[in-house]
Design a protein around this motif. Structure first.
Motif, PDB file in Angstrom:
ATOM      1  N   VAL A 179       0.932  -0.979   0.061  1.00  0.00           N
ATOM      2  CA  VAL A 179       0.015  -0.055  -0.057  1.00  0.00           C
ATOM      3  C   VAL A 179       0.959   1.220  -0.052  1.00  0.00           C
ATOM      4  O   VAL A 179       0.350   2.227  -0.287  1.00  0.00           O
ATOM      5  N   ASP A 180       2.276   1.239   0.424  1.00  0.00           N
ATOM      6  CA  ASP A 180       2.843   2.442   0.307  1.00  0.00           C
ATOM      7  C   ASP A 180       4.352   1.932  -0.082  1.00  0.00           C
ATOM      8  O   ASP A 180       5.217   1.490   0.582  1.00  0.00           O
ATOM      9  N   PRO A 181       4.430   1.945  -1.390  1.00  0.00           N
ATOM     10  CA  PRO A 181       5.617   1.613  -2.214  1.00  0.00           C
ATOM     11  C   PRO A 181       6.946   2.040  -1.737  1.00  0.00           C
ATOM     12  O   PRO A 181       6.990   3.254  -1.297  1.00  0.00           O
ATOM     13  N   VAL A 182       7.898   1.224  -1.312  1.00  0.00           N
ATOM     14  CA  VAL A 182       9.300   1.735  -0.813  1.00  0.00           C
ATOM     15  C   VAL A 182      10.287   1.874  -1.845  1.00  0.00           C
ATOM     16  O   VAL A 182      11.257   2.202  -1.418  1.00  0.00           O
ATOM     17  N   LYS A 183       9.953   1.684  -2.839  1.00  0.00           N
ATOM     18  CA  LYS A 183      11.211   1.720  -4.078  1.00  0.00           C
ATOM     19  C   LYS A 183      11.685   3.036  -4.124  1.00  0.00           C
ATOM     20  O   LYS A 183      10.939   4.444  -4.024  1.00  0.00           O
ATOM     21  N   PHE A 184      13.033   2.999  -4.615  1.00  0.00           N
ATOM     22  CA  PHE A 184      13.749   4.283  -4.626  1.00  0.00           C
ATOM     23  C   PHE A 184      14.603   4.380  -5.696  1.00  0.00           C
ATOM     24  O   PHE A 184      14.880   3.133  -6.382  1.00  0.00           O
ATOM     25  N   THR A 185      15.470   5.449  -5.929  1.00  0.00           N
ATOM     26  CA  THR A 185      16.616   5.378  -6.957  1.00  0.00           C
ATOM     27  C   THR A 185      17.851   5.789  -6.309  1.00  0.00           C
ATOM     28  O   THR A 185      17.830   6.367  -5.243  1.00  0.00           O
ATOM     29  N   ALA A 186      18.695   5.137  -6.798  1.00  0.00           N
ATOM     30  CA  ALA A 186      20.171   5.374  -6.357  1.00  0.00           C
ATOM     31  C   ALA A 186      21.415   5.698  -7.611  1.00  0.00           C
ATOM     32  O   ALA A 186      21.150   5.076  -8.673  1.00  0.00           O
TER      33      ALA A 186
ATOM     34  N   THR B  13      16.955   2.334 -10.865  1.00  0.00           N
ATOM     35  CA  THR B  13      15.584   2.672 -10.330  1.00  0.00           C
ATOM     36  C   THR B  13      14.746   1.724  -9.990  1.00  0.00           C
ATOM     37  O   THR B  13      15.130   0.493 -10.436  1.00  0.00           O
ATOM     38  N   GLY B  14      13.677   2.050  -9.340  1.00  0.00           N
ATOM     39  CA  GLY B  14      12.668   0.983  -8.829  1.00  0.00           C
ATOM     40  C   GLY B  14      13.280   0.037  -7.911  1.00  0.00           C
ATOM     41  O   GLY B  14      13.020  -1.076  -7.974  1.00  0.00           O
ATOM     42  N   LEU B  15      14.125   0.363  -7.195  1.00  0.00           N
ATOM     43  CA  LEU B  15      14.923  -0.402  -6.158  1.00  0.00           C
ATOM     44  C   LEU B  15      14.063  -0.521  -5.085  1.00  0.00           C
ATOM     45  O   LEU B  15      13.359   0.144  -4.476  1.00  0.00           O
ATOM     46  N   THR B  16      13.942  -1.881  -4.362  1.00  0.00           N
ATOM     47  CA  THR B  16      13.662  -2.285  -3.178  1.00  0.00           C
ATOM     48  C   THR B  16      14.841  -2.038  -2.056  1.00  0.00           C
ATOM     49  O   THR B  16      14.656  -1.876  -1.125  1.00  0.00           O
TER      50      THR B  16
END
Length: 359
Positions: free
Chosen positions: A206-213, A226-229
């Motif tokens: 419900v609260d996506p944690v994905k991030f960019t590095a 991109t789109g990392l967990t």
């Protein structure tokens, strides 16, 4: 809940927590000490210290006695504390270890068992004295002004994202459980960890944690993930107790592997493989998604992390212990810094396995 011994080949000083894990550690400590003395090794014992003071206890023991070898008995976190003490000492002595943790990343990376039945075999390895020079990770957390706010060492892995989120929630829940006598009786550490894992899995839906590095290496090249967990820097091959995300990892080559992980399945399965044992169902595979791993290898990384909202600090972990939140970190390799005693002639089974990485 950490145990630490330090013994030398002919004279030693030991550290450990004899009350950890309801007395099981005390029995292993007694067994190891008795076996060493039967073998003609002078061994002594000291307990671990809280609040990071074990590091000082180790290097003071090395500098003030004739200790020849330091042996840690405990999990990956204990290994890290003891190794920091060895590296801080005024003279360099080799380190050995008897693993007893749940994940046992270090032991599995070098073919050393954490089973209570393996004490004698592990001591055979110690006394044989075969050494490698282990690469050590150095990490800094950097603030918005470019200043270092925290610095530390790691020996197994540094990680950012979902896996550290689970550790942070586990530690918070464990503190809360400890305050309620009824809950203390009902919940074990494993149950608290399993509960934290399930909560984080559901939260990510419900609260996506994905991030960019954005990761910059010493040659000036920048790789954008991109789109990392999760983002993981591995110093030794095994991660999360059983997973080898990059089989080409070497422990003494002056390089570390940085992995950007975009799928939930592999990372979460490292955390929840034992959840069924405490009666909590594993989420459906479709919920976890499919694995996706990208890897780069180098001697240093400058890491900048971003979430879509732009104001979220990202959690981190070192050797399975929570570290600091932040968005900018620097990692470099202290090449072949730690003399480590391991099993002689051991061939890792994953060397023959096909790589999981997408290079």
């Amino acid at each position: 809940h950490r145990d630490l011994h330090s013994f030398p080949t002919r004279r030693s000083s030991d550290l450990g927590n004899p009350t950890a894990r309801s007395g099981k550690a005390l029995r292993r400590i007694d067994q190891a000490l008795a076996s060493l003395r039967r073998r003609g090794v002078s061994a002594s014992f000291m307990p671990t210290r809280p609040d990071g003071r074990t590091v000082r206890a180790v290097f003071e023991a090395i500098d003030s006695t004739r200790v020849d070898t330091v042996i840690s008995l405990g999990g990956d976190g204990t290994f890290a504390e003891v190794a920091k003490g060895v590296l801080a000492a005024g003279r360099r002595v080799p380190m050995a270890f008897i693993p007893s943790g749940t994940a046992n990343d270090q032991g599995r990376s070098f073919g050393i068992s954490a089973s209570p039945d393996a004490i004698e075999e592990n001591l055979d390895i110690v006394l044989e004295g075969h050494q490698v020079r282990l690469d050590v990770g150095r990490i800094q957390a950097i603030d918005e002004g470019g200043e270092t706010t925290h610095r530390d060492l790691f020996f197994d892995s540094a990680g950012f994202g979902l896996q550290p989120d689970i550790l942070w929630r586990r530690n918070r829940d464990r503190s809360l459980v400890a305050q309620v006598p009824v809950l203390r009786r009902l919940y074990t550490n494993q149950a608290v960890y399993a509960g934290a894992t399930v909560q984080e899995v559901l939260r990510t839906v419900v609260d996506p944690v994905k991030f960019t590095a954005e990761v910059t290496t010493p040659d000036g090249n920048t790789t954008r993930f991109t789109g990392l967990t999760d983002l993981v820097v591995n110093a030794t091959p095994v991660y999360g107790g059983w997973w080898v995300p990059t089989p080409r990892t070497e422990t003494s080559d002056g390089l570390m592997e940085l992995m950007g992980i975009a799928g939930r399945r592999d990372m979460l399965m490292t955390s929840i493989k034992n959840i069924q044992e405490v009666g909590i169902p594993i989420p459906d595979n479709q919920l976890l998604g499919s694995p996706a791993v990208r890897e780069i290898q180098d001697r240093a990384f400058d890491i900048e992390l971003y979430r879509p909202r732009g104001d979220d600090d990202i959690t981190s972990q070192l050797d399975g212990e929570q570290w600091v939140r932040g968005n900018h970190f620097r990692v470099d390799v202290w090449a072949q810094a730690l003399p480590l005693i391991i099993r002689k002639g051991w061939t890792p089974p994953w060397k023959a396995a096909p790589p999981l990485t997408d290079r």
